[in-house]
Every structure is written in C-alpha cells, then in structure tokens.
Design a protein around this motif. Structure first.
Motif, PDB file in Angstrom:
ATOM      1  N   THR A 268       0.858  -1.183   0.000  1.00 26.62           N
ATOM      2  CA  THR A 268       0.000   0.000   0.000  1.00 26.62           C
ATOM      3  C   THR A 268       0.894   1.232   0.000  1.00 26.62           C
ATOM      4  O   THR A 268       1.689   1.430   0.930  1.00 26.62           O
ATOM      5  N   GLU A 269       0.770   2.050  -1.034  1.00 24.49           N
ATOM      6  CA  GLU A 269       1.589   3.254  -1.126  1.00 24.49           C
ATOM      7  C   GLU A 269       0.922   4.406  -0.385  1.00 24.49           C
ATOM      8  O   GLU A 269      -0.184   4.274   0.147  1.00 24.49           O
ATOM      9  N   GLU A 270       1.601   5.584  -0.359  1.00 28.58           N
ATOM     10  CA  GLU A 270       1.134   6.722   0.441  1.00 28.58           C
ATOM     11  C   GLU A 270      -0.257   7.200   0.039  1.00 28.58           C
ATOM     12  O   GLU A 270      -1.018   7.657   0.873  1.00 28.58           O
ATOM     13  N   ASN A 271      -0.586   7.096  -1.244  1.00 31.52           N
ATOM     14  CA  ASN A 271      -1.895   7.563  -1.711  1.00 31.52           C
ATOM     15  C   ASN A 271      -2.957   6.469  -1.628  1.00 31.52           C
ATOM     16  O   ASN A 271      -3.979   6.541  -2.302  1.00 31.52           O
ATOM     17  N   ALA A 272      -2.701   5.447  -0.786  1.00 33.68           N
ATOM     18  CA  ALA A 272      -3.630   4.327  -0.566  1.00 33.68           C
ATOM     19  C   ALA A 272      -3.769   3.431  -1.785  1.00 33.68           C
ATOM     20  O   ALA A 272      -4.647   2.564  -1.826  1.00 33.68           O
ATOM     21  N   LYS A 273      -2.908   3.614  -2.763  1.00 32.72           N
ATOM     22  CA  LYS A 273      -2.941   2.774  -3.963  1.00 32.72           C
ATOM     23  C   LYS A 273      -2.217   1.464  -3.673  1.00 32.72           C
ATOM     24  O   LYS A 273      -1.135   1.454  -3.085  1.00 32.72           O
ATOM     25  N   ILE A 274      -2.811   0.347  -4.106  1.00 31.93           N
ATOM     26  CA  ILE A 274      -2.211  -0.970  -3.892  1.00 31.93           C
ATOM     27  C   ILE A 274      -1.396  -1.351  -5.124  1.00 31.93           C
ATOM     28  O   ILE A 274      -1.869  -1.240  -6.262  1.00 31.93           O
ATOM     29  N   VAL A 275      -0.169  -1.805  -4.866  1.00 33.62           N
ATOM     30  CA  VAL A 275       0.732  -2.187  -5.945  1.00 33.62           C
ATOM     31  C   VAL A 275       1.198  -3.616  -5.714  1.00 33.62           C
ATOM     32  O   VAL A 275       1.508  -4.005  -4.573  1.00 33.62           O
ATOM     33  N   PHE A 276       1.213  -4.413  -6.784  1.00 36.66           N
ATOM     34  CA  PHE A 276       1.711  -5.785  -6.749  1.00 36.66           C
ATOM     35  C   PHE A 276       3.116  -5.763  -7.341  1.00 36.66           C
ATOM     36  O   PHE A 276       3.307  -5.397  -8.494  1.00 36.66           O
ATOM     37  N   ARG A 277       4.113  -6.141  -6.522  1.00 40.09           N
ATOM     38  CA  ARG A 277       5.497  -6.009  -6.963  1.00 40.09           C
ATOM     39  C   ARG A 277       6.274  -7.272  -6.617  1.00 40.09           C
ATOM     40  O   ARG A 277       6.100  -7.836  -5.542  1.00 40.09           O
ATOM     41  N   GLY A 278       7.137  -7.713  -7.553  1.00 36.38           N
ATOM     42  CA  GLY A 278       7.893  -8.922  -7.244  1.00 36.38           C
ATOM     43  C   GLY A 278       8.932  -9.291  -8.276  1.00 36.38           C
ATOM     44  O   GLY A 278       9.397  -8.447  -9.058  1.00 36.38           O
ATOM     45  N   LEU A 279       9.258 -10.580  -8.301  1.00 40.64           N
ATOM     46  CA  LEU A 279      10.309 -11.130  -9.150  1.00 40.64           C
ATOM     47  C   LEU A 279       9.725 -12.224 -10.029  1.00 40.64           C
ATOM     48  O   LEU A 279       8.864 -12.987  -9.599  1.00 40.64           O
ATOM     49  N   ALA A 280      10.192 -12.294 -11.266  1.00 42.05           N
ATOM     50  CA  ALA A 280       9.845 -13.376 -12.169  1.00 42.05           C
ATOM     51  C   ALA A 280      11.108 -14.181 -12.434  1.00 42.05           C
ATOM     52  O   ALA A 280      12.075 -13.652 -12.995  1.00 42.05           O
ATOM     53  N   ARG A 281      11.099 -15.436 -11.993  1.00 37.32           N
ATOM     54  CA  ARG A 281      12.278 -16.297 -12.136  1.00 37.32           C
ATOM     55  C   ARG A 281      12.119 -17.186 -13.356  1.00 37.32           C
ATOM     56  O   ARG A 281      11.131 -17.912 -13.495  1.00 37.32           O
ATOM     57  N   ARG A 282      13.115 -17.127 -14.211  1.00 41.30           N
ATOM     58  CA  ARG A 282      13.062 -17.898 -15.444  1.00 41.30           C
ATOM     59  C   ARG A 282      13.231 -19.393 -15.137  1.00 41.30           C
ATOM     60  O   ARG A 282      14.102 -19.775 -14.344  1.00 41.30           O
ATOM     61  N   LEU A 283      12.412 -20.225 -15.783  1.00 40.43           N
ATOM     62  CA  LEU A 283      12.414 -21.669 -15.530  1.00 40.43           C
ATOM     63  C   LEU A 283      12.882 -22.416 -16.773  1.00 40.43           C
ATOM     64  O   LEU A 283      12.581 -22.019 -17.909  1.00 40.43           O
ATOM     65  N   ASP A 284      13.591 -23.496 -16.531  1.00 44.54           N
ATOM     66  CA  ASP A 284      13.998 -24.377 -17.618  1.00 44.54           C
ATOM     67  C   ASP A 284      13.089 -25.606 -17.534  1.00 44.54           C
ATOM     68  O   ASP A 284      13.352 -26.537 -16.769  1.00 44.54           O
ATOM     69  N   MET A 285      12.010 -25.603 -18.299  1.00 44.45           N
ATOM     70  CA  MET A 285      11.005 -26.652 -18.204  1.00 44.45           C
ATOM     71  C   MET A 285      11.495 -27.985 -18.759  1.00 44.45           C
ATOM     72  O   MET A 285      10.880 -29.019 -18.570  1.00 44.45           O
ATOM     73  N   GLN A 286      12.644 -27.998 -19.464  1.00 47.63           N
ATOM     74  CA  GLN A 286      13.164 -29.258 -19.962  1.00 47.63           C
ATOM     75  C   GLN A 286      13.729 -30.094 -18.812  1.00 47.63           C
ATOM     76  O   GLN A 286      13.928 -31.287 -18.963  1.00 47.63           O
TER      77      GLN A 286
END
Length: 283
Positions: free
Chosen positions: A265-283
């Motif tokens: 929750t930021e100062e203006n009450a806005k909700i933000v979704f923040r994170g990491l995307a980890r690359r996968l080797d599906m083989q």
C-alpha cells in the motif's frame, strides 16, 4: 527666572535623551547576549549540523558566517581563509564564478563540489542569492554537507548494478503492477539467451499482449484472490505462493517464468503488486 526655566527644561530634555540612549543600549546588550546564548546552544549539536550560511562581498571577501558553533571542515576553512578563491582549486573556482553568473537564469540549480579535508572526501551543495544594501551587493550562500546523501546514492547505484548483473545472468526480472489500472511495469528488462536486454521490455508494457490468453486469465484470477485476502487480513499471507506463466521473449519465443510477488500500500492508498519473475527451464 526665564533663564532658570530654560535651564530646567534643557536639563529635563537632556535627561530624557540620556534615558532613551541608556534604555536602547541596555536593550541592545540584552539582545546581543540572548543571541550569543542561542549560538552557544549550537555547540551541543556541532557534530550534527550540516547547514550553514555564509555572506560574502561582491569581491568574494567573507563578511559573516553563521551559526558560530558548527563542526564542519569547510566551515572552518572559510573562517580561516576568508575567501572561496583560496579554498577552491583554480578550475573549481572558475566553475563557481560561472554558477554565480547564471543565478538569474537558473536560480534553482545548486552548485555541487567536493572537498578533501584530510579525513576523507566531503560533498557540499551551495545555493546562492544576491542581496542589495544600498550601493553594496552581498551574496548570501546556503551551504549544505551532502556527503551522506552522496554516499547513500553511490551505494544504491552499486547495489542496483549488482542486481542488474545478477538478473542478466539468470534471465530473471523485477516487475510491478498497479492493481487498479493493471498497468504492468518492467523494473528490469527481459534478457535474451545471451544475457542482453530486450529493449521493448523496459518500463510500462502491455503484459496481456505478451502472454497467452489462458496464462493472463490465470494471472488475473490469482491477483484478484491475493487482493481480496490482502484487504481482508491487511497483510500478505500467501506471499510465498507464486504462479508459473509463459511470457513472450525475443522473436516471439515463449519462456516459462515463476511469478512471485507481494502487495504493497503506497502513500496515496494505492495498492501495488510487486515482485520477481524467475526464469524456468522446463526441460
């Protein structure tokens, strides 16, 4: 009798003038003493003061500096040398004069410089204002020691550089999403198989166009569930739970990523979704 009346009147007038002079003198003495007492208070915090004022003449001669008690190497040098010309190097002083000439055009831009006091490099910021007093022109300078800010900025830049290097080597990236507008932002870009950044994946992008339709629908459903949980509980109870999604990379190639994030929750009450995307080797 007439002369006596004049003498008495003159004596009363002189006495009244003397009274005014003495009263004014006492007031001035009290004000000066009060000012000196206030200045002494600064001595208790001398190691924590980073701002000070310096007044110089049009010729660059020191007129005054305040507060009296401040523990700063540049402040002490100014009091000793009485002139910035003796403190700056020739190149630095020339740059300072150019800054003074451009005050009218760029009043909000500070003059930033460094000084080596022997205990390490200190960084300062100067803001100047020209003041006229009759025919005299004085320059009032507000100096601020910004060494801690510069060091913190340098550390943040070094940390960012290390993070960028790590992400480029792993193929991962950082992201952020505005919950209300679903605006997706690449905080760091996607990279190709050789670790080079893909230009079109920087900043705000249409993430929906970069995912298969089923993947985006699953991501949107996951996000909505996280939002409901976050608003009900006030915290990220499922912060370790991620989702696997396909994302279009270089030349339209689809790669698998594990998206993990937290809601903020930021100062203006806005909700933000923040994170990491980890690359996968599906083989």
């Amino acid at each position: 009798i007439m002369n006596m009346q004049v003498s008495v009147g003159l004596l009363i007038a002189v006495s009244f003038v003397c009274f005014l002079v003495i009263t004014a003198f006492v007031i001035v003495v009290l004000l000066i003493r009060d000012l000196l007492n206030k200045q002494k208070i600064y001595s208790v915090f001398s190691n924590y003061l980073g701002d000070f004022l310096v007044i110089v003449s049009k010729e660059g001669r020191l007129i005054d500096a305040t507060p009296t008690y401040i523990s700063d190497p540049l402040y002490n040098s100014i009091l000793r040398q009485k002139s910035f010309k003796k403190i700056f190097s020739a190149a630095e002083y020339k740059r300072f004069l150019e800054y003074v000439k451009g005050l009218d055009a760029y009043p909000d831009i500070p003059f930033v410089f460094s000084q080596d006091s022997g205990d390490g490099l200190n960084w300062y910021e100067i803001r100047a204002s020209m003041q006229k007093q009759g025919v005299d022109v004085h320059m009032v300078l507000l100096l601020k020691n910004v060494t801690l800010d510069v060091e913190s900025r340098t550390q943040r830049d070094e940390l960012k550089e290390k993070v960028d290097m790590l992400l480029q080597n792993t193929g991962d990236f950082l992201w952020s999403m505005d919950v209300d507008t679903r605006t997706f932002t690449f905080l760091t870009p996607l990279v190709d198989d050789e670790g080079r950044a893909i230009p079109r994946t920087q900043g705000v992008q249409d993430i929906r166009a970069m995912m298969p339709e089923d993947d985006y629908a699953f991501f949107d459903k996951h996000l909505n569930a996280r939002i409901v949980e976050f608003r009900a509980k006030g915290q990220n109870l499922s912060e370790n739970r991620g989702v696997r999604l396909r994302l279009q990379g270089e030349n339209g190639k689809l790669d698998w990523y594990a998206f993990c994030g937290r809601l903020y929750t930021e100062e203006n009450a806005k909700i933000v979704f923040r994170g990491l995307a980890r690359r996968l080797d599906m083989q």
